[in-house]
Design an enzyme around this catalytic site. Structure first.
Site, PDB file in Angstrom:
ATOM      1  N   ARG A  46       0.862  -1.172   0.000  1.00 54.82           N
ATOM      2  CA  ARG A  46       0.000   0.000   0.000  1.00 54.82           C
ATOM      3  C   ARG A  46       0.903   1.228   0.000  1.00 54.82           C
ATOM      4  NH1 ARG A  46       1.722   1.735   4.049  1.00 54.82           N
ATOM      5  NH2 ARG A  46       0.537   3.650   3.734  1.00 54.82           N
ATOM      6  N   GLY A  47       0.261   2.412  -0.077  1.00 55.81           N
ATOM      7  CA  GLY A  47       1.066   3.628  -0.233  1.00 55.81           C
ATOM      8  C   GLY A  47       1.234   3.864  -1.728  1.00 55.81           C
ATOM      9  N   ARG A  83      -6.589  -0.202  -7.559  1.00 56.40           N
ATOM     10  CA  ARG A  83      -7.022   0.809  -6.572  1.00 56.40           C
ATOM     11  C   ARG A  83      -7.170   2.136  -7.316  1.00 56.40           C
ATOM     12  NH1 ARG A  83      -4.156   1.242  -0.919  1.00 56.40           N
ATOM     13  NH2 ARG A  83      -6.105   2.294  -0.423  1.00 56.40           N
ATOM     14  N   ASP A 236      -1.763  10.999  -2.455  1.00 55.98           N
ATOM     15  CA  ASP A 236      -2.119   9.975  -3.434  1.00 55.98           C
ATOM     16  C   ASP A 236      -2.378  10.557  -4.813  1.00 55.98           C
ATOM     17  OD1 ASP A 236      -2.921   8.799  -0.652  1.00 55.98           O
ATOM     18  OD2 ASP A 236      -2.629   7.128  -2.047  1.00 55.98           O
ATOM     19  N   ASN A 246      -5.381  12.617   0.017  1.00 55.25           N
ATOM     20  CA  ASN A 246      -4.577  11.765   0.892  1.00 55.25           C
ATOM     21  C   ASN A 246      -5.526  11.051   1.852  1.00 55.25           C
ATOM     22  OD1 ASN A 246      -1.923  10.801   1.701  1.00 55.25           O
ATOM     23  ND2 ASN A 246      -2.251  11.897   3.608  1.00 55.25           N
TER      24      ASN A 246
HETATM   25  O1  MRU Z   1      -4.718   3.407   1.765  1.00 52.79           O
HETATM   26  P1  MRU Z   1      -3.226   3.544   1.843  1.00 52.79           P
HETATM   27  O2  MRU Z   1      -2.645   2.978   3.085  1.00 52.79           O
HETATM   28  O3  MRU Z   1      -2.548   3.059   0.581  1.00 52.79           O
HETATM   29  O4  MRU Z   1      -3.040   5.137   1.905  1.00 52.79           O
HETATM   30  C1  MRU Z   1      -1.757   5.668   1.938  1.00 52.79           C
HETATM   31  C2  MRU Z   1      -1.707   7.141   2.032  1.00 52.79           C
HETATM   32  O5  MRU Z   1      -2.713   7.821   2.108  1.00 52.79           O
HETATM   33  C3  MRU Z   1      -0.353   7.748   1.938  1.00 52.79           C
HETATM   34  O6  MRU Z   1      -0.297   8.954   2.659  1.00 52.79           O
HETATM   35  C4  MRU Z   1      -0.028   8.055   0.473  1.00 52.79           C
HETATM   36  O7  MRU Z   1      -0.295   6.949  -0.333  1.00 52.79           O
HETATM   37  C5  MRU Z   1       1.378   8.465   0.301  1.00 52.79           C
HETATM   38  S1  MRU Z   1       2.509   7.130   0.558  1.00 52.79           S
HETATM   39  C6  MRU Z   1       4.066   7.743   0.332  1.00 52.79           C
END
Ligand code: MRU
Length: 368
Positions: A46-47, A83, A236, A246
């Site tokens: 994730r991220g 996603r 994101d 985000n």
């Molecule tokens: O749903 P996730 O855990 O993938 O969400 C992640 C975030 O919102 C992070 O802040 C974003 O992806 C930046 S990661 C460097």
């Protein structure tokens, strides 16, 4: 510290299963397109930058089975749709698709794999540079008492394990820590999936960075009482007008920071900027299972990991995964090319090679 995503052998990746952290540290192997796709949808990875990298390798793996023009288009769509909110995924898949499309069918998979490897190397280098730029900005906020740690609040996890290496929002924190600057991180728990409590707290502990987990609603009070010097988050997707998507809850931290005169920084590799999306209203917000709200996973006193229900049986719940922070609340985007205002002009400034602002945002007579 090794990379979050490792190429062990040709067509073989390994990474951490993030759904198990912090209770179990387990490596998983990704050797097929289906495994990469599943890892993204189940949030084992994730991220934004990390799902981009896994999607890129996943498309290359898929091309080993079907490298036809039709297969390439279909598989790229399938992987991009794993996603919806983080633009890095569709950006990375599209980058690999283009390289494959420009190659003969017999070498498409190999070319795609090589491109995915370049992309990962670039991710690591961009984040290293974000670390340098962010450390300069944050370091400048230190107060006169040298013993007082710099107090940083972060939301969700935009650290090493959200990227190929270094992290985005946490890259400046690691840089300062390495340089011997005392720094302390307030970690928002980040309900409902608890990426802060489970992941950010875990990786900061691994690196020896002092930190304290707080509930998502505590940040406002801490800001008001002068206990936070700056907020820094990842993102994101950055729309062409500078609005930022985000993790859900980011917007409320930006509002509280603005009300308290505290800088609110968004660490943002340029791969997260989406000139094709006019503004925050046009960003697709992933809606996830209500069960993530109604239930919670944790470790029982006997060491077993279990899920418990928090709400009356049958209670309705809504689970938007992300929110939008208007660009006007962002002090600066911290990119690999340095800080930039979160506005069309600011984005144009960091893309000297050209930045296509949608016509809806363009003042009359302004260049495209
Ligand atoms: O749903 P996730 O855990 O993938 O969400 C992640 C975030 O919102 C992070 O802040 C974003 O992806 C930046 S990661 C460097």
């Amino acid at each position: 510290m090794s990379r979050t995503l490792r190429v062990d052998a040709p067509w073989q990746l390994s990474t951490l299963d993030q759904t198990l952290l912090p209770f179990e540290v387990r490596e998983i192997r990704l050797g097929t397109a289906e495994q990469c796709h599943e890892a993204i949808t189940a949030m084992r990875v994730r991220g934004a930058p990390l799902i981009g990298a896994v999607g890129a390798f996943g498309l290359a793996m898929a091309l080993r089975q079907d490298a036809s023009d039709e297969g390439l288009a279909r598989l790229a769509r399938w992987m991009s749709d794993a996603r919806p909110t983080a633009v890095n995924l569709s950006w990375a898949v599209e980058r690999v698709r283009r390289v494959a499309a420009a190659s003969e069918g017999s070498v498409r998979a190999e070319r795609a794999w090589a491109e995915a490897q370049h992309l990962c190397d670039e991710d690591a280098e961009c984040n290293r540079q974000i670390g340098e730029h962010g450390a300069s900005l944050l370091g400048a906020l230190r107060r006169s008492d040298p013993a007082r740690p710099l107090q940083i609040l972060t939301h969700c996890n935009a650290g090493r394990i959200a990227t190929v290496e270094h992290g985005t929002a946490l890259a400046p924190v690691y840089r300062l820590h390495q340089a011997g600057v005392p720094v302390h991180v307030w970690v928002d728990e980040t309900r409902p999936r608890n990426q802060g409590a489970a992941l950010t707290a875990w990786e900061l502990a691994q690196a020896g960075v002092p930190h304290t987990v707080i509930v998502d609603n505590a940040g406002g009070l801490l800001m008001m009482r002068g206990r936070i010097d700056a907020v820094i988050t990842g993102c994101d997707r950055v729309a062409a007008n500078g609005d930022v998507a985000n993790k859900i809850g980011t917007y409320l931290k930006a509002l509280a920071a603005a009300d308290n005169g505290i800088p609110f920084y968004v660490a943002c590799p340029l791969s997260t900027v989406d000139p094709g999306t006019a503004d925050g209203a046009a960003i697709a917000v992933e809606e996830r299972s209500a069960r993530e709200v109604t239930h919670l996973r944790g470790q029982l006193a006997d060491g077993r990991v279990a899920e418990i229900r928090l709400v009356p049986e049958g209670a309705a719940a809504l689970n938007p995964g992300f929110d939008i922070t208007p660009g006007r609340l962002v002090t600066a985007l911290i990119t690999e090319r340095g800080p930039a205002p979160a506005s069309p002009e600011g984005l144009r400034g960091i893309f000297p090679e050209g930045f296509a602002i949608p016509s809806a945002l363009r003042p009359e007579g302004a260049p495209t």
